[in-house]
Motif scaffolding. Structure first.
Motif, PDB file in Angstrom:
ATOM      1  N   ASP A 300       0.861  -1.180   0.000  1.00  0.00           N
ATOM      2  CA  ASP A 300       0.000   0.000   0.000  1.00  0.00           C
ATOM      3  C   ASP A 300       0.894   1.225   0.000  1.00  0.00           C
ATOM      4  OD1 ASP A 300      -1.797   2.043   0.362  1.00  0.00           O
ATOM      5  OD2 ASP A 300      -2.830   1.149   2.064  1.00  0.00           O
ATOM      6  N   ARG A 301       1.067   1.846  -1.159  1.00  0.00           N
ATOM      7  CA  ARG A 301       1.988   2.965  -1.306  1.00  0.00           C
ATOM      8  C   ARG A 301       1.563   4.187  -0.504  1.00  0.00           C
ATOM      9  NH1 ARG A 301       6.729   1.629  -2.588  1.00  0.00           N
ATOM     10  NH2 ARG A 301       7.136   3.726  -3.401  1.00  0.00           N
ATOM     11  N   ARG A 302       0.330   4.169   0.016  1.00  0.00           N
ATOM     12  CA  ARG A 302      -0.115   5.303   0.820  1.00  0.00           C
ATOM     13  C   ARG A 302       0.389   5.224   2.250  1.00  0.00           C
ATOM     14  NH1 ARG A 302      -6.401   4.609  -0.063  1.00  0.00           N
ATOM     15  NH2 ARG A 302      -5.687   2.502   0.458  1.00  0.00           N
ATOM     16  N   ARG A 303       0.971   4.084   2.626  1.00  0.00           N
ATOM     17  CA  ARG A 303       1.439   3.899   3.994  1.00  0.00           C
ATOM     18  C   ARG A 303       2.956   3.835   4.040  1.00  0.00           C
ATOM     19  NH1 ARG A 303      -1.170  -0.991   6.909  1.00  0.00           N
ATOM     20  NH2 ARG A 303      -0.369   0.161   8.702  1.00  0.00           N
ATOM     21  N   ALA A 304       3.507   4.237   5.174  1.00  0.00           N
ATOM     22  CA  ALA A 304       4.950   4.169   5.366  1.00  0.00           C
ATOM     23  C   ALA A 304       5.231   3.876   6.832  1.00  0.00           C
ATOM     24  CB  ALA A 304       5.610   5.483   4.949  1.00  0.00           C
ATOM     25  N   PHE A 305       6.373   3.286   7.068  1.00  0.00           N
ATOM     26  CA  PHE A 305       6.787   2.924   8.418  1.00  0.00           C
ATOM     27  C   PHE A 305       8.154   3.530   8.710  1.00  0.00           C
ATOM     28  CE2 PHE A 305       4.108  -0.426   6.647  1.00  0.00           C
ATOM     29  CZ  PHE A 305       3.120  -0.530   7.611  1.00  0.00           C
ATOM     30  N   ILE A 306       8.539   3.492   9.977  1.00  0.00           N
ATOM     31  CA  ILE A 306       9.840   3.984  10.407  1.00  0.00           C
ATOM     32  C   ILE A 306      10.650   2.811  10.938  1.00  0.00           C
ATOM     33  CG2 ILE A 306      11.080   5.573  11.922  1.00  0.00           C
ATOM     34  CD1 ILE A 306       9.427   7.015   9.878  1.00  0.00           C
ATOM     35  N   THR A 307      11.913   2.767  10.588  1.00  0.00           N
ATOM     36  CA  THR A 307      12.778   1.691  11.059  1.00  0.00           C
ATOM     37  C   THR A 307      14.167   2.234  11.358  1.00  0.00           C
ATOM     38  OG1 THR A 307      13.624  -0.519  10.509  1.00  0.00           O
ATOM     39  CG2 THR A 307      13.526   1.076   8.729  1.00  0.00           C
ATOM     40  N   LEU A 308      14.956   1.469  12.101  1.00  0.00           N
ATOM     41  CA  LEU A 308      16.345   1.821  12.336  1.00  0.00           C
ATOM     42  C   LEU A 308      17.143   1.663  11.050  1.00  0.00           C
ATOM     43  CD1 LEU A 308      17.066  -0.158  15.650  1.00  0.00           C
ATOM     44  CD2 LEU A 308      16.636   2.300  15.468  1.00  0.00           C
ATOM     45  N   THR A 309      18.128   2.525  10.852  1.00  0.00           N
ATOM     46  CA  THR A 309      19.093   2.267   9.790  1.00  0.00           C
ATOM     47  C   THR A 309      20.023   1.146  10.249  1.00  0.00           C
ATOM     48  OG1 THR A 309      20.679   3.874  10.655  1.00  0.00           O
ATOM     49  CG2 THR A 309      19.042   4.681   9.069  1.00  0.00           C
ATOM     50  N   GLU A 310      20.716   0.550   9.316  1.00  0.00           N
ATOM     51  CA  GLU A 310      21.672  -0.499   9.671  1.00  0.00           C
ATOM     52  C   GLU A 310      22.767   0.055  10.578  1.00  0.00           C
ATOM     53  OE1 GLU A 310      21.633  -3.782   9.209  1.00  0.00           O
ATOM     54  OE2 GLU A 310      19.623  -3.474   8.409  1.00  0.00           O
ATOM     55  N   LYS A 311      23.164   1.279  10.339  1.00  0.00           N
ATOM     56  CA  LYS A 311      24.211   1.883  11.158  1.00  0.00           C
ATOM     57  C   LYS A 311      23.727   2.097  12.590  1.00  0.00           C
ATOM     58  CE  LYS A 311      26.205   4.170   7.128  1.00  0.00           C
ATOM     59  NZ  LYS A 311      26.486   5.443   6.456  1.00  0.00           N
ATOM     60  N   ALA A 312      22.470   2.512  12.745  1.00  0.00           N
ATOM     61  CA  ALA A 312      21.932   2.694  14.090  1.00  0.00           C
ATOM     62  C   ALA A 312      21.777   1.352  14.796  1.00  0.00           C
ATOM     63  CB  ALA A 312      20.584   3.418  14.025  1.00  0.00           C
ATOM     64  N   ALA A 313      21.298   0.330  14.071  1.00  0.00           N
ATOM     65  CA  ALA A 313      21.166  -1.003  14.666  1.00  0.00           C
ATOM     66  C   ALA A 313      22.527  -1.537  15.104  1.00  0.00           C
ATOM     67  CB  ALA A 313      20.516  -1.958  13.658  1.00  0.00           C
ATOM     68  N   ASP A 314      23.533  -1.272  14.294  1.00  0.00           N
ATOM     69  CA  ASP A 314      24.896  -1.689  14.622  1.00  0.00           C
ATOM     70  C   ASP A 314      25.342  -1.029  15.930  1.00  0.00           C
ATOM     71  OD1 ASP A 314      27.664  -2.769  13.290  1.00  0.00           O
ATOM     72  OD2 ASP A 314      27.998  -0.896  14.370  1.00  0.00           O
ATOM     73  N   ALA A 315      25.103   0.277  16.041  1.00  0.00           N
ATOM     74  CA  ALA A 315      25.536   1.009  17.228  1.00  0.00           C
ATOM     75  C   ALA A 315      24.803   0.530  18.480  1.00  0.00           C
ATOM     76  CB  ALA A 315      25.309   2.506  17.021  1.00  0.00           C
ATOM     77  N   ILE A 316      23.493   0.304  18.352  1.00  0.00           N
ATOM     78  CA  ILE A 316      22.709  -0.127  19.512  1.00  0.00           C
ATOM     79  C   ILE A 316      23.121  -1.533  19.946  1.00  0.00           C
ATOM     80  CG2 ILE A 316      20.377  -0.748  20.264  1.00  0.00           C
ATOM     81  CD1 ILE A 316      19.403   1.615  18.508  1.00  0.00           C
ATOM     82  N   ALA A 317      23.375  -2.412  18.975  1.00  0.00           N
ATOM     83  CA  ALA A 317      23.835  -3.768  19.310  1.00  0.00           C
ATOM     84  C   ALA A 317      25.145  -3.704  20.088  1.00  0.00           C
ATOM     85  CB  ALA A 317      23.997  -4.594  18.038  1.00  0.00           C
ATOM     86  N   ARG A 318      26.054  -2.839  19.667  1.00  0.00           N
ATOM     87  CA  ARG A 318      27.341  -2.723  20.345  1.00  0.00           C
ATOM     88  C   ARG A 318      27.182  -2.077  21.724  1.00  0.00           C
ATOM     89  NH1 ARG A 318      31.287  -4.264  16.936  1.00  0.00           N
ATOM     90  NH2 ARG A 318      30.684  -4.401  14.743  1.00  0.00           N
ATOM     91  N   TYR A 319      26.221  -1.165  21.854  1.00  0.00           N
ATOM     92  CA  TYR A 319      25.960  -0.558  23.160  1.00  0.00           C
ATOM     93  C   TYR A 319      25.520  -1.623  24.160  1.00  0.00           C
ATOM     94  CZ  TYR A 319      23.152   1.592  26.813  1.00  0.00           C
ATOM     95  OH  TYR A 319      22.603   1.916  28.029  1.00  0.00           O
ATOM     96  N   PHE A 320      24.532  -2.428  23.775  1.00  0.00           N
ATOM     97  CA  PHE A 320      24.032  -3.451  24.695  1.00  0.00           C
ATOM     98  C   PHE A 320      25.098  -4.508  24.974  1.00  0.00           C
ATOM     99  CE2 PHE A 320      19.866  -1.664  23.868  1.00  0.00           C
ATOM    100  CZ  PHE A 320      19.193  -1.895  25.061  1.00  0.00           C
ATOM    101  N   ALA A 321      25.910  -4.816  23.975  1.00  0.00           N
ATOM    102  CA  ALA A 321      26.979  -5.788  24.192  1.00  0.00           C
ATOM    103  C   ALA A 321      28.021  -5.242  25.167  1.00  0.00           C
ATOM    104  CB  ALA A 321      27.638  -6.139  22.859  1.00  0.00           C
ATOM    105  N   GLU A 322      28.256  -3.932  25.092  1.00  0.00           N
ATOM    106  CA  GLU A 322      29.280  -3.328  25.956  1.00  0.00           C
ATOM    107  C   GLU A 322      28.817  -3.211  27.403  1.00  0.00           C
ATOM    108  OE1 GLU A 322      31.298   1.053  26.255  1.00  0.00           O
ATOM    109  OE2 GLU A 322      31.630  -0.074  24.397  1.00  0.00           O
TER     110      GLU A 322
END
Length: 332
Positions: A300-322
């Motif tokens: 449905d081209r009338r709808r859109a969603f928001i998601t993390l970028t790969e770079k943000a997901a990478d940073a958050i994964a490393r934050y939780f790992a640290e």
């Protein structure tokens, strides 16, 4: 039908006396509610803008309807098919001409309105106060190089704090993402860039640098527990003391990513814990910073969603790992 101002020749923002050029920005205002049209006109005039056209939404519904002026203000609290089609045309026209578009709507129509405005960097306001509308006008004028008359010192400081906080978030995540840095201050957005060598966290293996593999994102049950703990504080203490919309949205998107759930802009605004219009400003800033991205619905081209970028997901994964799961659960 609303009253129309004297005829005005439409000049795109790049023309001789429009946009960043000489003279006041010319504004077209469309709203079915008469008092809203009046407020918009008063606020625009107070900010030094010139009202070129004013009327009801019906005037936008025709295929050939082209508003006058460099800025179009639209109040559309209930967005049905015809209104959404008109907004989509306005969005495309604004992107083509370089004009500015500010649309106010309700929380119930936010997803539909957000979905059809994807070309022109339109500002979306949700049931805005007059102060929020003035801030939106101020942002348009700042982009066009005009002096902002009606933006109070408090509102200016609020916008500066928002930008500064997003900058700090990008910088902190950049240090955890092992391979990103922040673009220079000359750019308008604080984007993740590419770093090189050992400073980027790469491991030297002979004659080549190999980036360590990204750790997994945290268990979504842990993230949801952190979110619940953060929300629980509002039952005992003033919520404003702990408002952190950027982190709350990042947490929500992190959990949703691992749950394989798509997040609408309305849902993300609710997760932010701040008013929707404020949340939309945060989403825009974080998108510019390279933390979030828009994802159109393939069905449905009338709808859109928001998601993390790969770079943000990478940073958050490393934050939780640290910090580790127990420490992360305690950092609410």
């Amino acid at each position: 039908m609303g009253q129309t101002a004297a005829p005005f020749e439409y000049r795109p923002s790049g023309s001789a006396d429009g946009g960043a050029g000489l003279g006041a920005l010319a504004v077209s205002i469309f709203a079915d509610r008469g008092y809203v049209r009046a407020e918009m006109a008063e606020d625009a005039a107070a900010a030094g803008l010139r009202v070129a056209q004013s009327g009801e939404l019906e005037r936008l519904l025709g295929e050939g309807a082209t508003p006058a002026g460099n800025l179009v203000l639209v109040d559309c609290p209930v967005a049905e098919v015809a209104q959404l089609a008109a907004l989509a045309r306005l969005d495309i026209d604004a992107a083509r001409t370089g004009s500015h578009l500010v649309v106010s709507t309700s929380i119930g129509s936010l997803d539909d309105v957000f979905g059809c405005l994807d070309q022109s960097d339109a500002q979306i306001l949700v049931t805005p106060s007059r102060a929020e509308r003035v801030i939106a006008l101020g942002r348009v004028m700042a982009r066009a190089g005009h002096r902002v008359r009606e933006l109070s010192e408090e509102d200016r400081l609020s916008l500066l704090r928002l930008t500064d906080q997003v900058t700090q978030i990008a910088q902190k995540l950049e240090s955890l993402s092992a391979g990103r840095n922040v673009a220079s201050a000359e750019t308008s957005a604080f984007r993740f860039g590419e770093a090189e060598g050992a400073e980027a966290g790469h491991v030297d293996q002979g004659d080549r640098l190999v980036r360590p593999p990204r750790p997994p994102l945290p268990d979504p049950r842990l993230v949801r527990r952190i979110i619940r703990h953060r929300q629980a504080r509002a039952r005992f203490l003033p919520p404003d003391l702990f408002a952190d919309p950027a982190w709350d949205m990042l947490l929500d998107l992190t959990a949703a990513r691992e749950e394989h759930v798509r997040v609408s802009v309305t849902s993300l605004c609710i997760a932010s814990g701040v008013p929707p219009t404020t949340a939309l400003r945060w989403i825009g800033q974080m998108t510019d910073a390279g933390l979030l991205q828009r994802l159109d619905d393939e069905t449905d081209r009338r709808r859109a969603f928001i998601t993390l970028t790969e770079k943000a997901a990478d940073a958050i994964a490393r934050y939780f790992a640290e910090v580790g799961a127990p420490a992360a659960a305690a950092l609410v």
